[in-house]
Design a protein around this motif. Structure first.
Motif, PDB file in Angstrom:
ATOM      1  N   GLU A 256       1.268  -0.227  10.486  1.00  0.00           N
ATOM      2  CA  GLU A 256       2.125  -1.400  10.634  1.00  0.00           C
ATOM      3  C   GLU A 256       1.831  -2.445   9.563  1.00  0.00           C
ATOM      4  O   GLU A 256       2.744  -3.042   8.980  1.00  0.00           O
ATOM      5  CB  GLU A 256       1.939  -2.000  12.030  1.00  0.00           C
ATOM      6  N   VAL A 257       0.560  -2.674   9.285  1.00  0.00           N
ATOM      7  CA  VAL A 257       0.201  -3.654   8.256  1.00  0.00           C
ATOM      8  C   VAL A 257       0.756  -3.240   6.901  1.00  0.00           C
ATOM      9  O   VAL A 257       1.356  -4.038   6.173  1.00  0.00           O
ATOM     10  CB  VAL A 257      -1.331  -3.820   8.188  1.00  0.00           C
ATOM     11  N   CYS A 258       0.562  -1.969   6.537  1.00  0.00           N
ATOM     12  CA  CYS A 258       1.046  -1.497   5.235  1.00  0.00           C
ATOM     13  C   CYS A 258       2.571  -1.510   5.169  1.00  0.00           C
ATOM     14  O   CYS A 258       3.153  -1.773   4.105  1.00  0.00           O
ATOM     15  CB  CYS A 258       0.517  -0.088   4.950  1.00  0.00           C
ATOM     16  N   HIS A 259       3.217  -1.211   6.291  1.00  0.00           N
ATOM     17  CA  HIS A 259       4.681  -1.216   6.296  1.00  0.00           C
ATOM     18  C   HIS A 259       5.230  -2.603   5.955  1.00  0.00           C
ATOM     19  O   HIS A 259       6.113  -2.742   5.101  1.00  0.00           O
ATOM     20  CB  HIS A 259       5.203  -0.774   7.659  1.00  0.00           C
ATOM     21  N   TYR A 260       4.709  -3.635   6.606  1.00  0.00           N
ATOM     22  CA  TYR A 260       5.213  -4.988   6.351  1.00  0.00           C
ATOM     23  C   TYR A 260       4.797  -5.511   4.983  1.00  0.00           C
ATOM     24  O   TYR A 260       5.481  -6.343   4.392  1.00  0.00           O
ATOM     25  CB  TYR A 260       4.737  -5.947   7.454  1.00  0.00           C
ATOM     26  N   PHE A 261       3.672  -5.003   4.481  1.00  0.00           N
ATOM     27  CA  PHE A 261       3.244  -5.413   3.150  1.00  0.00           C
ATOM     28  C   PHE A 261       4.094  -4.749   2.065  1.00  0.00           C
ATOM     29  O   PHE A 261       4.379  -5.354   1.026  1.00  0.00           O
ATOM     30  CB  PHE A 261       1.774  -5.053   2.945  1.00  0.00           C
ATOM     31  N   TRP A 262       4.528  -3.512   2.315  1.00  0.00           N
ATOM     32  CA  TRP A 262       5.279  -2.774   1.290  1.00  0.00           C
ATOM     33  C   TRP A 262       6.769  -3.061   1.325  1.00  0.00           C
ATOM     34  O   TRP A 262       7.400  -3.208   0.273  1.00  0.00           O
ATOM     35  CB  TRP A 262       5.043  -1.272   1.483  1.00  0.00           C
ATOM     36  N   ASP A 263       7.362  -3.180   2.499  1.00  0.00           N
ATOM     37  CA  ASP A 263       8.815  -3.282   2.626  1.00  0.00           C
ATOM     38  C   ASP A 263       9.285  -4.657   2.149  1.00  0.00           C
ATOM     39  O   ASP A 263       8.913  -5.705   2.693  1.00  0.00           O
ATOM     40  CB  ASP A 263       9.217  -3.074   4.091  1.00  0.00           C
ATOM     41  N   THR A 264      10.132  -4.673   1.095  1.00  0.00           N
ATOM     42  CA  THR A 264      10.610  -5.938   0.530  1.00  0.00           C
ATOM     43  C   THR A 264      11.570  -6.679   1.460  1.00  0.00           C
ATOM     44  O   THR A 264      11.869  -7.846   1.222  1.00  0.00           O
ATOM     45  CB  THR A 264      11.318  -5.675  -0.811  1.00  0.00           C
TER      46      THR A 264
ATOM     47  N   SER B  84       5.406  -0.273  -6.576  1.00  0.00           N
ATOM     48  CA  SER B  84       4.813  -0.417  -5.253  1.00  0.00           C
ATOM     49  C   SER B  84       5.011   0.895  -4.496  1.00  0.00           C
ATOM     50  O   SER B  84       6.148   1.367  -4.336  1.00  0.00           O
ATOM     51  CB  SER B  84       5.459  -1.585  -4.500  1.00  0.00           C
ATOM     52  N   ALA B  85       3.903   1.475  -4.031  1.00  0.00           N
ATOM     53  CA  ALA B  85       3.970   2.758  -3.326  1.00  0.00           C
ATOM     54  C   ALA B  85       3.101   2.691  -2.072  1.00  0.00           C
ATOM     55  O   ALA B  85       2.007   2.117  -2.080  1.00  0.00           O
ATOM     56  CB  ALA B  85       3.510   3.896  -4.231  1.00  0.00           C
ATOM     57  N   MET B  86       3.598   3.301  -0.989  1.00  0.00           N
ATOM     58  CA  MET B  86       2.848   3.376   0.262  1.00  0.00           C
ATOM     59  C   MET B  86       2.494   4.823   0.538  1.00  0.00           C
ATOM     60  O   MET B  86       3.347   5.712   0.452  1.00  0.00           O
ATOM     61  CB  MET B  86       3.674   2.781   1.414  1.00  0.00           C
ATOM     62  N   ARG B  87       1.218   5.060   0.885  1.00  0.00           N
ATOM     63  CA  ARG B  87       0.740   6.426   1.108  1.00  0.00           C
ATOM     64  C   ARG B  87      -0.141   6.477   2.358  1.00  0.00           C
ATOM     65  O   ARG B  87      -0.784   5.498   2.734  1.00  0.00           O
ATOM     66  CB  ARG B  87      -0.089   6.890  -0.094  1.00  0.00           C
ATOM     67  N   LYS B  88      -0.156   7.657   2.978  1.00  0.00           N
ATOM     68  CA  LYS B  88      -1.097   7.941   4.052  1.00  0.00           C
ATOM     69  C   LYS B  88      -2.094   8.980   3.543  1.00  0.00           C
ATOM     70  O   LYS B  88      -1.713  10.036   3.044  1.00  0.00           O
ATOM     71  CB  LYS B  88      -0.382   8.485   5.289  1.00  0.00           C
TER      72      LYS B  88
ATOM     73  N   ASN C  29     -14.055  12.740  12.482  1.00  0.00           N
ATOM     74  CA  ASN C  29     -14.527  11.542  13.162  1.00  0.00           C
ATOM     75  C   ASN C  29     -14.098  10.248  12.460  1.00  0.00           C
ATOM     76  O   ASN C  29     -14.256   9.162  13.002  1.00  0.00           O
ATOM     77  CB  ASN C  29     -16.056  11.565  13.289  1.00  0.00           C
ATOM     78  N   ASP C  30     -13.587  10.379  11.230  1.00  0.00           N
ATOM     79  CA  ASP C  30     -13.146   9.203  10.478  1.00  0.00           C
ATOM     80  C   ASP C  30     -11.649   8.978  10.697  1.00  0.00           C
ATOM     81  O   ASP C  30     -10.881   9.934  10.873  1.00  0.00           O
ATOM     82  CB  ASP C  30     -13.417   9.388   8.985  1.00  0.00           C
ATOM     83  N   PRO C  31     -11.218   7.738  10.665  1.00  0.00           N
ATOM     84  CA  PRO C  31      -9.789   7.469  10.832  1.00  0.00           C
ATOM     85  C   PRO C  31      -9.019   7.771   9.557  1.00  0.00           C
ATOM     86  O   PRO C  31      -9.573   7.761   8.447  1.00  0.00           O
ATOM     87  CB  PRO C  31      -9.757   5.973  11.157  1.00  0.00           C
ATOM     88  N   ASP C  32      -7.729   8.049   9.737  1.00  0.00           N
ATOM     89  CA  ASP C  32      -6.855   8.183   8.568  1.00  0.00           C
ATOM     90  C   ASP C  32      -6.679   6.808   7.909  1.00  0.00           C
ATOM     91  O   ASP C  32      -6.898   5.763   8.523  1.00  0.00           O
ATOM     92  CB  ASP C  32      -5.491   8.728   8.980  1.00  0.00           C
ATOM     93  N   THR C  33      -6.273   6.858   6.662  1.00  0.00           N
ATOM     94  CA  THR C  33      -6.128   5.605   5.888  1.00  0.00           C
ATOM     95  C   THR C  33      -4.687   5.442   5.430  1.00  0.00           C
ATOM     96  O   THR C  33      -4.081   6.383   4.897  1.00  0.00           O
ATOM     97  CB  THR C  33      -7.062   5.611   4.664  1.00  0.00           C
ATOM     98  N   TRP C  34      -4.155   4.233   5.649  1.00  0.00           N
ATOM     99  CA  TRP C  34      -2.858   3.862   5.090  1.00  0.00           C
ATOM    100  C   TRP C  34      -3.112   2.910   3.925  1.00  0.00           C
ATOM    101  O   TRP C  34      -3.965   2.011   4.010  1.00  0.00           O
ATOM    102  CB  TRP C  34      -1.962   3.193   6.125  1.00  0.00           C
TER     103      TRP C  34
ATOM    104  N   TYR D  50       1.499 -12.958  10.660  1.00  0.00           N
ATOM    105  CA  TYR D  50       2.906 -12.563  10.679  1.00  0.00           C
ATOM    106  C   TYR D  50       3.060 -11.156  11.268  1.00  0.00           C
ATOM    107  O   TYR D  50       3.945 -10.905  12.110  1.00  0.00           O
ATOM    108  CB  TYR D  50       3.465 -12.608   9.262  1.00  0.00           C
ATOM    109  N   VAL D  51       2.196 -10.219  10.870  1.00  0.00           N
ATOM    110  CA  VAL D  51       2.271  -8.846  11.385  1.00  0.00           C
ATOM    111  C   VAL D  51       2.019  -8.829  12.895  1.00  0.00           C
ATOM    112  O   VAL D  51       2.695  -8.114  13.656  1.00  0.00           O
ATOM    113  CB  VAL D  51       1.284  -7.929  10.644  1.00  0.00           C
ATOM    114  N   GLN D  52       1.054  -9.616  13.339  1.00  0.00           N
ATOM    115  CA  GLN D  52       0.768  -9.669  14.776  1.00  0.00           C
ATOM    116  C   GLN D  52       1.977 -10.178  15.564  1.00  0.00           C
ATOM    117  O   GLN D  52       2.312  -9.643  16.632  1.00  0.00           O
ATOM    118  CB  GLN D  52      -0.451 -10.556  15.043  1.00  0.00           C
ATOM    119  N   GLU D  53       2.643 -11.193  15.056  1.00  0.00           N
ATOM    120  CA  GLU D  53       3.816 -11.744  15.737  1.00  0.00           C
ATOM    121  C   GLU D  53       4.984 -10.755  15.716  1.00  0.00           C
ATOM    122  O   GLU D  53       5.738 -10.641  16.693  1.00  0.00           O
ATOM    123  CB  GLU D  53       4.230 -13.061  15.092  1.00  0.00           C
ATOM    124  N   LYS D  54       5.152 -10.024  14.635  1.00  0.00           N
ATOM    125  CA  LYS D  54       6.263  -9.073  14.522  1.00  0.00           C
ATOM    126  C   LYS D  54       6.075  -7.854  15.432  1.00  0.00           C
ATOM    127  O   LYS D  54       7.051  -7.254  15.884  1.00  0.00           O
ATOM    128  CB  LYS D  54       6.421  -8.610  13.067  1.00  0.00           C
TER     129      LYS D  54
END
Length: 582
Positions: free
Chosen positions: A415-423, A468-472, A479-484, A570-574
């Motif tokens: 969610e954080v990366c989505h709002y940061f990337w999407d214009t 600007s590129a978003m990747r997973k 045991n480690d989390p995935d990274t966005w 902003y992300v928390q409110e959205k």
């Protein structure tokens, strides 16, 4: 004469580098532009005025609301409410300036440089003497006119004496006749055969009448003088006729000289305007266009104060906007819509290799712990957020890498990366951008973006062109989390070339997020209370031009924490009340 109307309205005026643009009540009346701090001050006298007779009005090359009015070294920087308001002021000022008559062609004719006929024909005129250096014939004729004048004056004096003598002789003769007739009325004397003399009783002779000889009275040759007078006047007329002929012949020469002077004046005016335009590119000290640079007359403290004041004004404006807004204008989305907007991690486009290299570098180096690295300095610590800086300079330009770590509850890395990337949401949380546009869409999660940032005077305005590129990135350990991750790095594009308006900055920025989930109690479903997003934000920025190191570092220290807190809030409110997107 045109009928000029009174023009007045509020308009922004540049004051100084601390207070920037301030609204002023400006009045245009009787070819004079005056300003007051407010409309209520008009009865107490203006704070400044300009006479528009010699004013130069310059619309700004890039700012469609701004116009500059200059008279010699005095410059007023004005900014209208919009482009129509600016055009209205320009037309009004030009109308008043044109009515003053200064600089017009008619003004040139009124002050023309052609010699008058009087000055040309006067032997004592310095203008005519210097103006006819090549006209020797005309000068000689003028000398002849002087000689004829002297001769004519002498002849007039001679003739006047002759006429006076004649009048005296006639008067004396009449008196003598009357006396002779009264004394010897009955005794008439004998008359000589020639009738010239009379005899009295004593036999003496008296001359009664004097016959006029050819020499006239007192030896004056009246006939000769008359002939000479006639010849003199004829010579004067002939010389005048010759002078007129010479003047007519030289008319073309004078016209050519006048045309040459007019052409010379035109070229000088064009050179003056060109030099003035070049001078205006080098803005006046203290003006809103005063450029930054290592040779700037503004010292480092003044530069810092100006930037600090500009940022404070931006914060105040942002606060006022937030206070007026009761709620955000939410753009609702669900899990399906976001998922559909994301392409597979390895989508292919012409920058795929560069994106893959950037992602690997950030995953390798950006996530390293900075605790044991002495080169990283902790500059800000506020709760969960820490900001580090490593001081780097190259050719006098500050290139300090920045790294911030933060933990935010209730949101996921996706969610954080989505709002940061999407214009689409960029203007909702980013307050430093003036405008931006997507130059090219490379794929569903990669695009080339051009954006200009708001200018903070006295620093020049900056723009940036970046991919600007978003990747997973999947975790290699279960045991480690995935990274966005969202990476933004500068590129070149034919449709967004650098311009003189802005300084092109270079960036390499990454927003790296990992989602940690704490198991819920019992059989409860995972809620937002159970998730925590660990954020690592790294920024490498080359400002593209010089600015004091202390200013750049102070701005970074002040603005980066504010940006990170503003964006995560902003992300928390959205996302509040929405399905969780992992």
């Amino acid at each position: 004469m045109l009928t000029l109307v009174l023009i007045h309205s509020f308009i922004f005026q540049w004051t100084n580098y601390i207070h920037g643009w301030q609204d002023r009540w400006v009045v245009l009346k009787n070819n004079t532009l005056s300003y007051y701090k407010s409309q209520d001050e008009t009865e107490y006298g203006c704070r400044g005025s300009l006479c528009l007779s010699k004013a130069v009005i310059t619309p700004h090359e890039f700012d469609e609301c701004r116009l500059d009015i200059s008279v010699n070294d005095s410059v007023w920087y004005l900014r209208a409410q919009d482009s129509d308001h600016r055009q209205q002021w320009i037309e009004s000022v030009e109308l008043h300036r044109a009515d003053s008559g200064y600089g017009s062609e008619s003004s040139l004719r009124r002050h023309g440089s052609m010699l008058s006929l009087t000055s040309a024909t006067s032997g004592y005129s310095a203008t005519s003497t210097s103006s006819f250096k090549k006209g020797h014939s005309l000068r000689e004729k003028l000398a002849e006119m002087e000689t004829f004048r002297d001769i004519l004056c002498r002849q007039v004096d001679t003739l006047q004496k002759y006429f006076d003598s004649c009048a005296d002789a006639v008067s004396k003769d009449e008196l003598q006749r009357d006396k002779i007739v009264e004394d010897d009325e009955d005794d008439f004397p004998n008359t000589r055969p020639d009738g010239e003399f009379l005899h009295n009783n004593n036999g003496s002779k008296e001359k009664l009448f004097q016959s006029l000889s050819p020499k006239g009275i007192n030896g004056i040759d009246f006939k000769g003088e008359a002939i000479t007078f006639k010849a003199t006047t004829a010579g004067i007329l002939a010389t005048l006729s010759h002078c007129i002929d010479l003047m007519v012949k030289r008319e073309d020469s004078w016209q050519k000289r006048l045309d040459k002077e007019m052409e010379k004046r035109r070229r000088i005016e064009e050179s003056y305007k060109s030099a003035l335009n070049e001078l205006k590119k080098k803005s006046h000290f203290g003006g809103p266009d005063y450029e930054e640079g290592p040779n700037s007359l503004i010292n480092e403290d003044e530069f810092f104060d100006a930037v600090e004041a500009a940022l404070d004004r931006q914060d105040k404006i942002e606060e006022q906007v937030n206070n007026r807004s009761d709620t955000f204008n939410f753009v609702f989305f669900n899990q399906t819509s976001i998922s559909s907007s994301l392409a597979p991690p390895h989508d292919v486009h012409r920058f795929s290799a560069e994106v893959e290299e950037m992602v690997q570098n950030h995953m390798t180096y950006s996530l390293q712990d900075v605790g044991g690295d002495a080169n990283w300095q902790l500059v800000v610590e506020e709760g969960e957020m820490k900001v580090y800086r490593r001081e780097v300079e190259e050719n006098g330009i500050v290139l300090d890498p920045l790294k911030a770590t933060h933990s935010v509850r209730g949101v996921t890395g996706h969610e954080v990366c989505h709002y940061f990337w999407d214009t689409t949401y960029r203007n909702d949380w980013e307050t430093t951008i003036e405008n931006f546009n997507v130059v090219e869409t490379l794929s569903e999660n990669a695009a080339i973006v051009y954006q200009t940032h708001k200018r903070v005077w006295p620093a020049s305005q900056r723009d940036v062109l970046y991919l600007s590129a978003m990747r997973k990135v999947l975790a290699t350990n279960e045991n480690d989390p995935d990274t966005w991750l969202v990476c933004n790095f500068s590129v070149d594009h034919d449709d967004a070339q650098p311009t003189n308006r802005c300084v092109r900055a270079k960036i390499n920025i990454a927003m790296i997020c990992q989602t940690l989930v704490s198991p819920p109690e019992g059989d409860k479903e995972i809620s937002r209370d159970n998730i925590l997003c660990k954020i690592t934000y790294v920024a490498n920025v080359n400002p593209g031009g010089w600015a004091p190191a202390s200013v750049l570092r102070a701005v970074a220290k002040r603005e980066y924490p504010k940006f990170l807190k503003r964006f995560t809030s902003y992300v928390q409110e959205k996302t509040a009340g929405k399905p969780i997107l992992f």
